[in-house]
Design an enzyme around this catalytic site. Structure first.
Site, PDB file in Angstrom:
ATOM      1  N   LYS A  14      83.060 -30.953  42.079  1.00  0.00           N
ATOM      2  CA  LYS A  14      82.509 -30.602  43.826  1.00  0.00           C
ATOM      3  C   LYS A  14      80.934 -30.300  44.214  1.00  0.00           C
ATOM      4  O   LYS A  14      80.239 -31.019  45.168  1.00  0.00           O
ATOM      5  CB  LYS A  14      82.920 -28.792  44.299  1.00  0.00           C
ATOM      6  CG  LYS A  14      85.081 -28.937  43.880  1.00  0.00           C
ATOM      7  CD  LYS A  14      85.492 -27.193  44.745  1.00  0.00           C
ATOM      8  CE  LYS A  14      84.932 -26.531  43.455  1.00  0.00           C
ATOM      9  NZ  LYS A  14      85.143 -25.692  42.522  1.00  0.00           N
ATOM     10  N   ARG A  89      89.757 -20.395  49.616  1.00  0.00           N
ATOM     11  CA  ARG A  89      90.067 -20.292  48.008  1.00  0.00           C
ATOM     12  C   ARG A  89      91.012 -19.144  48.024  1.00  0.00           C
ATOM     13  O   ARG A  89      91.985 -19.140  47.340  1.00  0.00           O
ATOM     14  CB  ARG A  89      89.324 -19.443  47.221  1.00  0.00           C
ATOM     15  CG  ARG A  89      88.532 -20.025  46.416  1.00  0.00           C
ATOM     16  CD  ARG A  89      87.246 -19.044  45.401  1.00  0.00           C
ATOM     17  NE  ARG A  89      86.987 -20.235  44.525  1.00  0.00           N
ATOM     18  CZ  ARG A  89      85.303 -20.306  43.490  1.00  0.00           C
ATOM     19  NH1 ARG A  89      84.725 -20.469  44.636  1.00  0.00           N
ATOM     20  NH2 ARG A  89      84.999 -20.488  42.621  1.00  0.00           N
ATOM     21  N   ARG A 128      79.036 -27.957  27.140  1.00  0.00           N
ATOM     22  CA  ARG A 128      78.129 -27.800  27.782  1.00  0.00           C
ATOM     23  C   ARG A 128      77.426 -26.352  26.947  1.00  0.00           C
ATOM     24  O   ARG A 128      76.429 -25.871  26.709  1.00  0.00           O
ATOM     25  CB  ARG A 128      78.414 -27.022  29.188  1.00  0.00           C
ATOM     26  CG  ARG A 128      77.482 -28.223  30.344  1.00  0.00           C
ATOM     27  CD  ARG A 128      77.910 -27.534  31.746  1.00  0.00           C
ATOM     28  NE  ARG A 128      79.050 -27.483  31.959  1.00  0.00           N
ATOM     29  CZ  ARG A 128      79.125 -26.729  33.214  1.00  0.00           C
ATOM     30  NH1 ARG A 128      78.563 -26.271  33.980  1.00  0.00           N
ATOM     31  NH2 ARG A 128      80.396 -26.342  33.783  1.00  0.00           N
ATOM     32  N   ARG A 136      74.895 -20.499  33.466  1.00  0.00           N
ATOM     33  CA  ARG A 136      75.373 -18.831  34.039  1.00  0.00           C
ATOM     34  C   ARG A 136      76.180 -18.119  34.105  1.00  0.00           C
ATOM     35  O   ARG A 136      76.869 -18.431  32.498  1.00  0.00           O
ATOM     36  CB  ARG A 136      76.428 -19.539  35.970  1.00  0.00           C
ATOM     37  CG  ARG A 136      76.085 -20.195  36.908  1.00  0.00           C
ATOM     38  CD  ARG A 136      76.562 -21.449  37.424  1.00  0.00           C
ATOM     39  NE  ARG A 136      78.144 -20.917  37.340  1.00  0.00           N
ATOM     40  CZ  ARG A 136      79.147 -21.212  38.889  1.00  0.00           C
ATOM     41  NH1 ARG A 136      79.186 -22.682  39.060  1.00  0.00           N
ATOM     42  NH2 ARG A 136      80.072 -20.540  38.715  1.00  0.00           N
ATOM     43  N   ARG A 147      88.829 -18.034  35.679  1.00  0.00           N
ATOM     44  CA  ARG A 147      88.544 -18.456  36.671  1.00  0.00           C
ATOM     45  C   ARG A 147      89.761 -19.769  36.818  1.00  0.00           C
ATOM     46  O   ARG A 147      90.139 -19.963  38.081  1.00  0.00           O
ATOM     47  CB  ARG A 147      87.167 -19.274  36.689  1.00  0.00           C
ATOM     48  CG  ARG A 147      86.144 -18.479  36.816  1.00  0.00           C
ATOM     49  CD  ARG A 147      84.657 -18.532  36.747  1.00  0.00           C
ATOM     50  NE  ARG A 147      84.275 -19.804  36.865  1.00  0.00           N
ATOM     51  CZ  ARG A 147      82.992 -20.747  36.144  1.00  0.00           C
ATOM     52  NH1 ARG A 147      83.019 -20.999  34.936  1.00  0.00           N
ATOM     53  NH2 ARG A 147      82.902 -22.048  36.867  1.00  0.00           N
TER      54      ARG A 147
HETATM   55  P1  ADP Z   1      83.667 -22.441  40.106  1.00  0.00           P
HETATM   56  O1  ADP Z   1      82.452 -23.515  39.827  1.00  0.00           O
HETATM   57  O2  ADP Z   1      84.023 -21.840  39.468  1.00  0.00           O
HETATM   58  O3  ADP Z   1      84.098 -23.450  41.020  1.00  0.00           O
HETATM   59  P2  ADP Z   1      81.630 -20.976  42.351  1.00  0.00           P
HETATM   60  O4  ADP Z   1      79.917 -21.772  41.738  1.00  0.00           O
HETATM   61  O5  ADP Z   1      82.132 -22.047  43.562  1.00  0.00           O
HETATM   62  O6  ADP Z   1      82.702 -21.319  41.161  1.00  0.00           O
HETATM   63  O7  ADP Z   1      82.401 -19.041  42.269  1.00  0.00           O
HETATM   64  C1  ADP Z   1      81.924 -18.933  41.569  1.00  0.00           C
HETATM   65  C2  ADP Z   1      82.562 -17.237  41.504  1.00  0.00           C
HETATM   66  O8  ADP Z   1      81.836 -16.447  42.942  1.00  0.00           O
HETATM   67  C3  ADP Z   1      83.901 -17.624  41.637  1.00  0.00           C
HETATM   68  O9  ADP Z   1      84.802 -17.339  40.123  1.00  0.00           O
HETATM   69  C4  ADP Z   1      84.638 -15.988  42.483  1.00  0.00           C
HETATM   70  O10 ADP Z   1      83.987 -14.668  41.630  1.00  0.00           O
HETATM   71  C5  ADP Z   1      83.560 -16.405  43.436  1.00  0.00           C
HETATM   72  N1  ADP Z   1      83.696 -16.237  44.883  1.00  0.00           N
HETATM   73  C6  ADP Z   1      82.827 -17.961  45.577  1.00  0.00           C
HETATM   74  N2  ADP Z   1      83.284 -18.464  46.555  1.00  0.00           N
HETATM   75  C7  ADP Z   1      84.563 -17.141  46.448  1.00  0.00           C
HETATM   76  C8  ADP Z   1      85.383 -17.422  47.700  1.00  0.00           C
HETATM   77  N3  ADP Z   1      85.668 -18.436  48.621  1.00  0.00           N
HETATM   78  N4  ADP Z   1      86.259 -16.306  47.727  1.00  0.00           N
HETATM   79  C9  ADP Z   1      86.652 -15.679  46.741  1.00  0.00           C
HETATM   80  N5  ADP Z   1      85.537 -15.283  45.699  1.00  0.00           N
HETATM   81  C10 ADP Z   1      84.750 -16.270  45.634  1.00  0.00           C
END
Ligand code: ADP
Length: 192
Positions: A14, A89, A128, A136, A147
């Site tokens: 994404k 989400r 990775r 991270r 996740r």
């Molecule tokens: P990913 O690469 O897993 O898609 P993100 O960088 O988007 O991860 O998000 C990392 C973490 O931040 C998620 O695993 C969650 O804990 C939290 N998070 C991010 N966006 C949201 C959201 N819209 N609602 C709830 N938690 C979120």
């Protein structure tokens, strides 16, 4: 103004596609993950709470995320259009997003779902990790599994919500980056 949601499991690409859309269409990426990591880095109260949830692969409360998006969306740099990455989400987040856009006189044009099999995502993260590219604390196979579970339990539930309003477009995220980008851009083009 074009507003797009990029939807997909962790590691689906994404962020990469957001950057391409940002350049091509002048949209701004709004990544809730990046916003939360910035809170963690500056050690705010929210950041401290967020870190333990993120490191456990869980989701932050809807009201926290909705408040965060509402505040950010109103900034002038987002006035030409937004690519939402990592939000919504959950179904309540998806409903809140529609309301927030509507209140501002806008709408969500398209939800682009990048589809990638779980096995491939795990392979990407193991690679990775083996190459020590992990930057991270939630990017390791154990947390990724959690996740992914949150994605399958909660996030996929927003798909029917967008399907029923004819806003869902699926793109095979297992193709080379340029091919994914071409298909994603072709969808966005129809709204430009
Ligand atoms: P990913 O690469 O897993 O898609 P993100 O960088 O988007 O991860 O998000 C990392 C973490 O931040 C998620 O695993 C969650 O804990 C939290 N998070 C991010 N966006 C949201 C959201 N819209 N609602 C709830 N938690 C979120």
């Amino acid at each position: 103004m074009i507003n797009i949601v990029l939807l997909g499991p962790p590691g689906a690409g994404k962020g990469t596609q957001s950057r391409i859309l940002q350049e091509k269409f002048g949209l701004f990426q709004l990544s809730t993950g990046d916003m939360l990591r910035a809170e963690v880095a500056s050690g705010t109260e929210l950041g401290i709470k967020a870190k333990s949830i993120m490191d456990a692969g869980g989701l932050l409360p809807d009201e926290v995320m909705i408040g965060m998006i509402k505040d950010r969306m109103s900034r002038p740099e987002y006035s030409s259009g937004i690519i939402f990455d990592g939000f919504p989400r959950t179904v309540p987040q998806a409903e809140a997003l529609d309301h927030m856009l509507m209140d501002a006189g806008h709408q969500l044009d398209a939800v682009i779902q990048l589809t990638v099999d779980d096995g491939i995502l795990l392979g990407r993260i193991r690679k990775r990790e083996a190459e020590s590219h992990i930057t991270r604390s939630d990017d390791n196979p154990d947390v990724l599994i959690k996740r992914l579970a949150a994605y399958h339990a909660q996030t996929v539930q927003i798909i029917p919500y967008y399907q029923s309003t004819n806003r869902l477009f699926a793109v095979d995220g297992m193709q080379p980056i340029e091919d994914v980008a071409q298909q994603v851009c072709a969808i966005v083009e129809t709204f430009a």
